[in-house]
Design an enzyme around this catalytic site. Structure first.
Site, mmCIF file in Angstrom:
data_model
loop_
_atom_site.group_PDB
_atom_site.id
_atom_site.type_symbol
_atom_site.label_atom_id
_atom_site.label_comp_id
_atom_site.label_asym_id
_atom_site.label_seq_id
_atom_site.Cartn_x
_atom_site.Cartn_y
_atom_site.Cartn_z
ATOM 1 N N SER A 128 0.887 -1.172 0.000
ATOM 2 C CA SER A 128 0.000 0.000 0.000
ATOM 3 C C SER A 128 0.910 1.203 0.000
ATOM 4 O O SER A 128 2.091 1.101 0.356
ATOM 5 C CB SER A 128 -0.872 -0.009 1.267
ATOM 6 O OG SER A 128 -1.458 1.254 1.497
ATOM 7 N N TYR A 153 -2.162 -1.343 10.376
ATOM 8 C CA TYR A 153 -2.111 -1.434 8.917
ATOM 9 C C TYR A 153 -0.798 -0.868 8.375
ATOM 10 O O TYR A 153 -0.131 -1.487 7.541
ATOM 11 C CB TYR A 153 -3.309 -0.676 8.331
ATOM 12 C CG TYR A 153 -3.528 -0.882 6.852
ATOM 13 C CD1 TYR A 153 -4.224 -1.985 6.382
ATOM 14 C CD2 TYR A 153 -3.057 0.040 5.918
ATOM 15 C CE1 TYR A 153 -4.442 -2.172 5.028
ATOM 16 C CE2 TYR A 153 -3.274 -0.140 4.561
ATOM 17 C CZ TYR A 153 -3.968 -1.251 4.123
ATOM 18 O OH TYR A 153 -4.176 -1.438 2.773
#
Length: 256
Positions: free
Chosen positions: A138, A151
């Protein structure tokens, strides 16, 4: 281009994973799908592209189930030539309020599962002297955002794992790279848009523009199809010497 190759894509019953699986299927790869929820629909979509496709419902938080999934793929198709580590979950909270069980689950599914799947497929790739490991990280593998500690930690870890895996196989035909998307309109992101709209009394379009405007200069979502095309590129002969790269497709997010 990928006729005779087998691709295992985790978290591929929807969103980014399904987009990548479909792109690889269009190039002739056999596909092993994995993920929660309905899998008959995605399986039919892949089959309609002319690819051989099977499904395994391994829980990506459990190493033994990941190993069983890889063995299943090997029994069906011979070996896994392409591994796409895509499975992921999200939870948003400040560090001091972050539920411990959510931290553990995110690290397990977003980071540790990539390690367990990679270690399971690498011996056969090394023996064949050809393989592609693509880790879906990401932009949060490159930069941080508040209230996303687990995350961000997991995705930074994925980028580090990518580099180490690439270095350890640098003189072989096995490559490892990471894809780092910004905002992609998946069911996971749609939930964030819906939550923002509800919390601020906005329309869906207004909430979308607000979400994109906070981080993504292009003011547009990356699509699963675009990410699939990037994965195909990394699997091509042109990708033979692309190793250990964290390739961001983020509309300029990390350039700021």
């Amino acid at each position: 281009m990928l006729k005779g190759k087998t691709a295992l894509v985790t978290g591929s019953t929807s969103g980014i994973g399904l987009g990548i699986a479909k792109a690889l299927a269009k190039q002739g790869a056999n596909i092993v799908l994995n993920g929660f929820g309905d899998h008959a629909g995605p399986q039919a979509e892949i089959a309609a592209l002319g690819a051989q496709v099977v499904y395994h419902g391994a829980d990506m938080s459990k190493p033994a189930e990941i190993e069983a999934m890889v063995k299943f793929a090997e029994e069906k198709f011979g070996r896994v030539d392409i591994l796409v580590n895509n499975a992921g979950i999200q939870h948003v909270a400040r560090v001091e309020n972050f539920p411990v069980e959510r931290w553990d689950a995110i690290i397990a599914i977003n980071l540790s599962s990539a390690f367990h799947a990679s270690r399971a497929v690498l011996p056969a790739m090394q023996k064949a002297n050809w393989g592609r490991i693509i880790n879906v990280a990401s932009v949060h593998g490159l930069v941080g955002s508040a209230e996303k500690s687990a995350y961000v930690a997991a995705k930074h870890g994925i980028v580090g794992l990518t580099k180490v895996t690439a270095l350890e196989n640098a003189t072989s035909g096995v490559t490892c790279n990471a894809i780092c998307p910004g905002w992609v309109l998946t069911p996971l992101v749609q939930k964030q848009v819906d939550a923002k709209a509800a919390a601020l009394g906005l329309s869906n379009d207004e909430a979308t523009k607000l979400l994109l405007g906070e981080k993504e200069p292009s003011m547009q979502f990356t699509t699963p199809e675009e990410l699939g095309d990037l994965a195909v590129f990394l699997c091509s002969a042109t990708g033979n010497n692309i190793r250990g790269v964290a390739w961001n497709m983020d509309g300029g997010w990390a350039a700021q």
